[in-house]
Design a protein around this motif. Structure first.
Motif, PDB file in Angstrom:
ATOM      1  N   ALA A  98       0.831  -1.203   0.000  1.00 51.12           N
ATOM      2  CA  ALA A  98       0.000   0.000   0.000  1.00 51.12           C
ATOM      3  C   ALA A  98       0.869   1.258   0.000  1.00 51.12           C
ATOM      4  CB  ALA A  98      -0.922  -0.005   1.216  1.00 51.12           C
ATOM      5  N   ALA A  99       1.947   1.239   0.767  1.00 49.51           N
ATOM      6  CA  ALA A  99       2.846   2.390   0.825  1.00 49.51           C
ATOM      7  C   ALA A  99       3.557   2.577  -0.510  1.00 49.51           C
ATOM      8  CB  ALA A  99       3.872   2.192   1.946  1.00 49.51           C
ATOM      9  N   ARG A 100       3.918   1.449  -1.147  1.00 45.61           N
ATOM     10  CA  ARG A 100       4.593   1.524  -2.443  1.00 45.61           C
ATOM     11  C   ARG A 100       3.677   2.152  -3.492  1.00 45.61           C
ATOM     12  NH1 ARG A 100       6.261  -3.384  -2.401  1.00 45.61           N
ATOM     13  NH2 ARG A 100       4.591  -4.322  -3.638  1.00 45.61           N
ATOM     14  N   MET A 101       2.418   1.788  -3.478  1.00 44.47           N
ATOM     15  CA  MET A 101       1.466   2.350  -4.430  1.00 44.47           C
ATOM     16  C   MET A 101       1.223   3.829  -4.151  1.00 44.47           C
ATOM     17  SD  MET A 101      -0.406   2.133  -7.051  1.00 44.47           S
ATOM     18  CE  MET A 101      -0.332   0.375  -7.380  1.00 44.47           C
ATOM     19  N   ALA A 102       1.124   4.181  -2.877  1.00 42.22           N
ATOM     20  CA  ALA A 102       0.908   5.581  -2.519  1.00 42.22           C
ATOM     21  C   ALA A 102       2.096   6.443  -2.944  1.00 42.22           C
ATOM     22  CB  ALA A 102       0.683   5.703  -1.018  1.00 42.22           C
ATOM     23  N   ALA A 103       3.306   5.905  -2.770  1.00 43.46           N
ATOM     24  CA  ALA A 103       4.499   6.649  -3.163  1.00 43.46           C
ATOM     25  C   ALA A 103       4.570   6.796  -4.674  1.00 43.46           C
ATOM     26  CB  ALA A 103       5.749   5.932  -2.656  1.00 43.46           C
ATOM     27  N   PHE A 104       4.105   5.769  -5.376  1.00 44.19           N
ATOM     28  CA  PHE A 104       4.116   5.813  -6.839  1.00 44.19           C
ATOM     29  C   PHE A 104       3.170   6.889  -7.348  1.00 44.19           C
ATOM     30  CE2 PHE A 104       1.917   4.165 -10.710  1.00 44.19           C
ATOM     31  CZ  PHE A 104       2.947   4.405 -11.605  1.00 44.19           C
ATOM     32  N   ARG A 105       1.981   6.923  -6.770  1.00 43.90           N
ATOM     33  CA  ARG A 105       0.988   7.901  -7.222  1.00 43.90           C
ATOM     34  C   ARG A 105       1.294   9.311  -6.698  1.00 43.90           C
ATOM     35  NH1 ARG A 105      -2.670   6.114 -10.727  1.00 43.90           N
ATOM     36  NH2 ARG A 105      -3.339   3.959 -10.541  1.00 43.90           N
ATOM     37  N   LYS A 106       1.888   9.391  -5.526  1.00 51.48           N
ATOM     38  CA  LYS A 106       2.253  10.683  -4.939  1.00 51.48           C
ATOM     39  C   LYS A 106       1.074  11.650  -4.913  1.00 51.48           C
ATOM     40  CE  LYS A 106       7.076  10.272  -6.336  1.00 51.48           C
ATOM     41  NZ  LYS A 106       8.182  10.818  -7.162  1.00 51.48           N
ATOM     42  N   GLY A 107      -0.078  11.130  -4.628  1.00 49.96           N
ATOM     43  CA  GLY A 107      -1.259  11.964  -4.534  1.00 49.96           C
ATOM     44  C   GLY A 107      -1.836  12.377  -5.863  1.00 49.96           C
ATOM     45  N   ALA A 108      -1.273  11.880  -6.949  1.00 46.19           N
ATOM     46  CA  ALA A 108      -1.750  12.266  -8.277  1.00 46.19           C
ATOM     47  C   ALA A 108      -2.974  11.449  -8.670  1.00 46.19           C
ATOM     48  CB  ALA A 108      -0.632  12.062  -9.304  1.00 46.19           C
ATOM     49  N   GLY A 109      -3.695  11.936  -9.660  1.00 49.04           N
ATOM     50  CA  GLY A 109      -4.842  11.217 -10.188  1.00 49.04           C
ATOM     51  C   GLY A 109      -4.409  10.268 -11.294  1.00 49.04           C
ATOM     52  N   PRO A 110      -5.276   9.335 -11.677  1.00 51.26           N
ATOM     53  CA  PRO A 110      -4.917   8.330 -12.686  1.00 51.26           C
ATOM     54  C   PRO A 110      -4.692   8.891 -14.081  1.00 51.26           C
ATOM     55  CG  PRO A 110      -7.250   8.194 -12.158  1.00 51.26           C
ATOM     56  CD  PRO A 110      -6.646   9.149 -11.170  1.00 51.26           C
ATOM     57  N   VAL A 111      -5.077  10.152 -14.326  1.00 54.15           N
ATOM     58  CA  VAL A 111      -4.867  10.738 -15.654  1.00 54.15           C
ATOM     59  C   VAL A 111      -3.949  11.952 -15.598  1.00 54.15           C
ATOM     60  CG1 VAL A 111      -6.991   9.882 -16.692  1.00 54.15           C
ATOM     61  CG2 VAL A 111      -7.038  12.017 -15.399  1.00 54.15           C
ATOM     62  N   ASP A 112      -3.104  12.007 -14.565  1.00 56.89           N
ATOM     63  CA  ASP A 112      -2.184  13.139 -14.459  1.00 56.89           C
ATOM     64  C   ASP A 112      -0.987  12.992 -15.396  1.00 56.89           C
ATOM     65  OD1 ASP A 112      -3.802  14.304 -12.671  1.00 56.89           O
ATOM     66  OD2 ASP A 112      -2.459  14.226 -10.960  1.00 56.89           O
ATOM     67  N   GLY A 113      -0.717  11.802 -15.855  1.00 56.88           N
ATOM     68  CA  GLY A 113       0.403  11.586 -16.768  1.00 56.88           C
ATOM     69  C   GLY A 113       0.439  10.145 -17.237  1.00 56.88           C
TER      70      GLY A 113
END
Length: 350
Positions: free
Chosen positions: A150-165
């Motif tokens: 869960a932490a790895r996924m959160a760090a990957f997304r860094k609070g971004a949305g799925p269409v930010d890049g």
């Protein structure tokens, strides 16, 4: 497309019987190793994980197998009927099967190639691809590993949305690797494009995967590359144990996950030519994140079909469209916010 598996399955059953009676022998390459070369298909109606209603029962009854295969045949028959040309988009069927509904029926039965039969190994119809643990289901993660994932996924997304890049979209959508675990390892069937082409030399076995454009290169003998060298499909080293090719894969790329498992997993595969038209494929997945390892098996049936070119256009067209659409929504939201703010300011001025 969807009938090639049926042909391969029928031929495999016939050939196993006739080959045994004729004293069939494993074909060999010039260096004396079992010849695994050719085009193979692993499509099947058997699910990866066993339905809980079957408990620890690995083998289906003949009636249960017939029911599954009959339902699939009926689905194909019903969805092969012509569509009334007078119907409009609003008249689309609500359920096209396989989880597709409404406008998503673009992935209708025409495109789906899940096979026509359940897995049969030694004549036994199987209730799941997974064979270990006894319940035929993938075991859960340890509590610590679950938190790390869960932490790895959160760090990957860094609070971004799925269409930010584009980096936040799936690897399959970006046309980098196959969907699901088609290329693997483990190599598992999907709803279509389940063909594999195997080519071998004395020191290399290459598996070309129909889905996307994946090519796995297995080095026979030798050692794994250093741990800091991560590959999309891991680093695969093969060895021969009698007439079975055993492949050990480690060093997975951190972004190439499988059921939440990270780069520390090890997958051991076994390829055994059991008849003129069938390879028995077995695998075992080990990972310190799991409460216990799991294993499975399924046949790869010979197919006379050529490999389809999977021209992955999602990354060329759909992905820019998704990102552009998100940017447009943000602009519209910003305009709306600005209008509301102006209205609020005007109210205060009055």
């Amino acid at each position: 497309m969807k009938y090639r598996v049926l042909l391969g399955s029928i031929l495999s059953v016939v050939c196993v019987v006739s080959a045994s009676a004729a004293g069939w022998k494993v074909p060999r390459t010039a260096d004396g190793k079992p010849d695994l070369q050719g085009n193979w298909n692993n499509a099947t109606l058997t699910q990866l994980e066993r339905a809980q209603e079957h408990g620890d029962r690995k083998v289906l009854t003949a009636e249960e197998a017939q029911k599954i295969e009959g339902a699939a045949a009926h689905h194909v028959e019903e969805n092969a009927k012509p569509t009334d040309p007078k119907l409009g988009i609003q008249d689309l069927p609500k359920d096209c099967g396989y989880g597709f509904t409404g406008t998503n029926c673009g992935y209708n039965n025409f495109w789906v190639d899940r096979g026509t039969q359940v897995i049969r190994i030694n004549g036994e119809p199987r209730s799941s691809i997974i064979t270990e643990p006894a319940n035929g289901r993938i075991p859960g993660m340890t509590p610590a590993a679950g938190k790390e994932a869960a932490a790895r996924m959160a760090a990957f997304r860094k609070g971004a949305g799925p269409v930010d890049g584009p980096e936040l979209r799936s690897l399959g959508e970006r046309c980098l690797t196959s969907f699901g675990s088609s290329a693997g390892p483990p190599m598992l069937p999907l709803m279509y494009n389940n063909t594999y082409s195997i080519v071998q030399t004395p020191d290399t076995v290459m598996i070309l995967v129909e889905m996307i454009h994946d090519a796995r290169v297995i080095r026979i003998g030798g050692k794994h590359v250093p741990e800091n060298v991560k590959k999309w499909y891991g680093d695969s080293i093969g060895r021969w144990e009698g007439d079975t090719l055993v492949v050990e894969t480690t060093n997975f790329h951190p972004m190439q996950t499988f059921r939440g498992l990270g780069p520390n997993r090890k997958v051991t595969e076994r390829f055994t030519r059991v008849s003129a038209d069938q390879i028995l494929y077995q695998f075992k997945v080990e990972d310190p994140a799991l409460t216990q390892p799991f294993a499975g098996e399924l046949p790869m049936n010979a197919t006379p079909d050529l490999m389809y070119e999977y021209a992955c256009h999602e990354g060329n067209y759909a992905l820019p469209g998704i990102l552009a659409g998100a940017r447009e929504e943000e602009k519209q939201a910003a305009v709306g916010k600005s209008v509301k703010q102006n209205e609020a300011d005007n109210d205060k001025g009055e």
